[in-house]
Motif scaffolding. Sequence first.
Motif, short mmCIF file in Angstrom:
data_model
loop_
_atom_site.label_atom_id
_atom_site.label_comp_id
_atom_site.label_asym_id
_atom_site.label_seq_id
_atom_site.Cartn_x
_atom_site.Cartn_y
_atom_site.Cartn_z
N VAL A 288 -5.74 -10.34 -3.72
CA VAL A 288 -5.93 -11.86 -3.97
C VAL A 288 -6.38 -12.36 -5.42
CG1 VAL A 288 -7.18 -13.78 -3.30
CG2 VAL A 288 -6.47 -12.17 -1.52
N ALA A 289 -5.60 -13.25 -5.84
CA ALA A 289 -5.87 -13.70 -7.40
C ALA A 289 -7.31 -13.92 -7.70
CB ALA A 289 -5.11 -15.05 -7.68
N GLU A 357 -0.48 -3.90 -13.65
CA GLU A 357 -0.24 -5.18 -12.81
C GLU A 357 1.27 -5.21 -12.95
OE1 GLU A 357 -1.41 -9.83 -12.23
OE2 GLU A 357 -2.47 -8.51 -13.42
N LEU A 358 1.88 -5.32 -11.63
CA LEU A 358 3.52 -5.58 -11.79
C LEU A 358 3.75 -6.44 -10.55
CD1 LEU A 358 4.24 -1.67 -11.83
CD2 LEU A 358 4.70 -3.35 -13.77
N PRO A 359 5.16 -7.18 -10.56
CA PRO A 359 5.51 -7.92 -9.58
C PRO A 359 5.87 -7.04 -8.62
CG PRO A 359 7.34 -7.53 -11.36
CD PRO A 359 5.98 -6.82 -12.03
N LYS A 360 6.00 -7.39 -7.10
CA LYS A 360 6.46 -6.59 -6.00
C LYS A 360 7.87 -5.92 -6.11
CE LYS A 360 8.15 -10.36 -3.04
NZ LYS A 360 7.92 -11.03 -1.69
N GLU A 361 8.49 -6.59 -6.75
CA GLU A 361 9.89 -5.89 -6.88
C GLU A 361 9.91 -4.58 -7.71
OE1 GLU A 361 10.10 -10.12 -6.07
OE2 GLU A 361 9.23 -9.18 -7.72
N HIS A 362 9.06 -4.46 -8.42
CA HIS A 362 9.11 -3.19 -9.32
C HIS A 362 9.29 -1.96 -8.53
CE1 HIS A 362 8.08 -0.12 -12.53
NE2 HIS A 362 8.07 -1.14 -13.29
N PRO A 363 9.95 -0.89 -8.91
CA PRO A 363 10.07 0.33 -8.12
C PRO A 363 8.92 1.25 -8.06
CG PRO A 363 11.36 0.40 -10.28
CD PRO A 363 10.90 -0.85 -10.17
N PHE A 364 7.84 0.89 -8.91
CA PHE A 364 6.48 1.57 -8.38
C PHE A 364 6.00 1.07 -7.35
CE2 PHE A 364 5.34 2.64 -13.20
CZ PHE A 364 6.29 3.67 -13.32
N VAL A 365 6.23 -0.43 -7.02
CA VAL A 365 5.64 -0.67 -5.81
C VAL A 365 6.44 -0.53 -4.67
CG1 VAL A 365 4.97 -2.99 -4.68
CG2 VAL A 365 4.81 -2.83 -7.15
N LEU A 374 -0.64 3.48 -9.61
CA LEU A 374 -1.33 2.57 -8.75
C LEU A 374 -1.00 1.11 -9.51
CD1 LEU A 374 -2.53 2.43 -5.95
CD2 LEU A 374 -4.75 2.42 -7.12
N PRO A 375 0.19 0.53 -8.67
CA PRO A 375 0.54 -0.81 -9.37
C PRO A 375 -0.28 -1.84 -8.60
CG PRO A 375 2.23 -0.11 -7.94
CD PRO A 375 1.44 1.19 -8.07
N LEU A 376 -0.59 -2.83 -9.22
CA LEU A 376 -1.27 -3.88 -8.54
C LEU A 376 -0.43 -5.19 -8.53
CD1 LEU A 376 -4.98 -4.97 -8.76
CD2 LEU A 376 -3.22 -6.73 -9.22
N VAL A 377 -0.26 -5.81 -7.12
CA VAL A 377 0.36 -7.00 -7.29
C VAL A 377 -0.56 -8.22 -6.96
CG1 VAL A 377 2.22 -8.44 -6.01
CG2 VAL A 377 2.49 -5.77 -6.24
N ARG A 378 -0.79 -9.16 -7.82
CA ARG A 378 -1.50 -10.33 -7.71
C ARG A 378 -0.85 -11.40 -6.62
NH1 ARG A 378 -5.72 -12.15 -11.90
NH2 ARG A 378 -4.85 -10.27 -12.74
N VAL A 379 -1.42 -11.86 -5.64
CA VAL A 379 -1.00 -13.15 -4.87
C VAL A 379 -1.99 -14.09 -4.59
CG1 VAL A 379 0.37 -11.34 -3.67
CG2 VAL A 379 -1.86 -11.70 -2.84
N ALA A 380 -1.57 -15.25 -4.20
CA ALA A 380 -2.46 -16.40 -4.03
C ALA A 380 -3.54 -16.44 -2.99
CB ALA A 380 -1.57 -17.62 -3.73
N VAL A 382 -4.97 -14.27 1.11
CA VAL A 382 -5.09 -13.17 1.82
C VAL A 382 -3.75 -13.33 2.74
CG1 VAL A 382 -6.51 -14.34 3.49
CG2 VAL A 382 -6.47 -11.78 3.39
N ASP A 383 -3.24 -14.47 3.24
CA ASP A 383 -2.13 -14.43 4.25
C ASP A 383 -0.80 -14.07 3.38
OD1 ASP A 383 -3.48 -15.48 6.64
OD2 ASP A 383 -3.71 -17.14 5.50
N GLU A 384 -0.76 -14.38 2.03
CA GLU A 384 0.36 -13.80 1.44
C GLU A 384 0.12 -12.48 1.08
OE1 GLU A 384 2.66 -14.41 -2.98
OE2 GLU A 384 0.75 -15.74 -2.46
N ALA A 385 -0.89 -11.81 0.81
CA ALA A 385 -1.25 -10.35 0.69
C ALA A 385 -0.83 -9.74 1.85
CB ALA A 385 -2.62 -10.38 0.21
N ILE A 386 -1.31 -10.14 3.06
CA ILE A 386 -0.57 -9.33 4.20
C ILE A 386 0.76 -9.40 4.37
CG2 ILE A 386 -0.68 -9.47 6.92
CD1 ILE A 386 -3.44 -10.53 6.47
N ALA A 387 1.60 -10.37 4.00
CA ALA A 387 2.75 -10.51 4.08
C ALA A 387 3.58 -9.67 3.26
CB ALA A 387 3.32 -11.97 3.86
N VAL A 388 2.97 -9.45 1.96
CA VAL A 388 3.51 -8.74 0.83
C VAL A 388 3.45 -7.18 1.25
CG1 VAL A 388 3.41 -7.86 -1.57
CG2 VAL A 388 3.33 -10.08 -1.07
N ALA A 389 2.29 -6.99 1.96
CA ALA A 389 1.66 -5.58 2.38
C ALA A 389 2.90 -5.03 3.37
CB ALA A 389 0.31 -5.54 2.67
N ILE A 390 3.15 -5.99 4.45
CA ILE A 390 3.90 -5.62 5.24
C ILE A 390 5.47 -5.33 4.87
CG2 ILE A 390 5.35 -6.50 7.27
CD1 ILE A 390 2.63 -7.95 8.13
#
Length: 473
Positions: A288-289, A357-365, A374-380, A382-390
């Motif tokens: 979460v940002a 820190e990388l976008p979720k589309e990056h191959p490292f992610v 270990l790439p880190l994706v920053r999101v707005a 917790v609900d977005e974090a869960i969605a991206v994790a899934i």
Amino acid sequence: MDDGLIAEVVAQVLKDFASGAGVPAACSTGAAPAAGEGIFDNMDDAVEAAVVAQRDYLLCTMADRRRFVEGIREVILQQDNLERISRLSVDETGMGFYEHKLIKNRLAAEKTPGTEDLVTEALSGDAGLTLVEFSPFGVIGAITPTTNPTETIICNSIGMLAAGNSVVFSPHPRATEVSLLTVRLINRKLACLGAPANLVVTVSKPSIDNTNVLMAHPKIRMLVATGGPAIVKAVMSTGKKAIGAGAGNPPVVVDETADIGKAACDIVNGCSFDNNLPCIAEKEIVAVAGIADRLIAEMKKNGAYELTDQAVIRKLEKLVLTDKGGPQTSCVGKSAKWLLGQIGITAPDCAKVILMELPKEHPFVQEELMMPILPLVRVADVDEAIAVAIEVEHGNRHTAIMHSTNVCKLTKMAKLIQTTIFVKNGPSYAGIGAGGEGYATFTIAGPTGEGLTSARTFARRRKCVMVEALDVR
């Protein structure tokens, strides 16, 4: 020696001579490797030997099974053996970290369930008594990976023998020497305990051809594959009972309610464990940002080496990714310090993971690299974090981790992501019993649905029915 033990030893000696195998050179596991001891020149011979062994094993008692399982634990936990297989695993495969191999091999020996996992169900009433019990499949063909070669052999040997089976291993060719050594150690101990010969076998030269023979052999009743998507798909297409422990891409979510200092330490430790070889290990962070910068700062205190220069990150991409975007085999299981050195960065010895820190589309992610990257994706939120994790877990149903004190959000992620292992507020390896409660397994069957395998996974449920009798209520 009492009379019973003397009789067991004499019977084993006579049996060895009758089979042409001769007397084992020594019961000591420190002896030089001898011919045989569960090692065969071709897969057909290995399977046939395991068939004979399993038939004899059916006549052994449950007390025998317990002794044999405890014997496997004892021989692996002998300190010189534990150190030897752990060191050789790193030296031969070129992957992983010796001290962590020690932990994993010990974990497999100590915390893999044995015969206690085979719980009997009883149903009684006016019509009599029915028992539902776990019985062996027969001969199991087990394909093991280069990432966890000894751990998987130890874990599967204990579980499969506890369930009454014999097992034929087809190790990864790049882990041949250490896999054969582990099989030999187990066989020597079983021989000393009077077990039927060849309960645990393999071939002297593991190969794709030998694996294909194993999968097609009509006397193999069950196939268990621990490895990548290709081998799991192969065993599932054979028409046999198949257990597939495939890939994972475990995300770790960190929200604004988490203990950030502890989360940072746990994530670094989990990701760097055995240089990220375990499929359960943290592969990407979704943060979460509001707490992302603080999390990065805390991770750097705990051994994360941050890359911010995009040109340097591109150099790392060229090093560790193939043209198709997957991981370069030569980089799998290498340390953070080694990977950084390959791109011209002299990192301190304390560097455990490479953070960026990388976008979720990056191959490292998107890709499971099995490297401490270990790439880190920053999101707005917790609900977005869960969605991206899934999304980035790709439906592998393997492992996910979340750091939060919000019980509702922990529950939401657990329900939606549907992974076999879900670790809350701890390092990933707590999910296999290292620092967490519960038993250990190194065969986590997401694709075929068995999940955390144990002795009962390798057994059939059978009914034994007594009509109009033995109901005493």
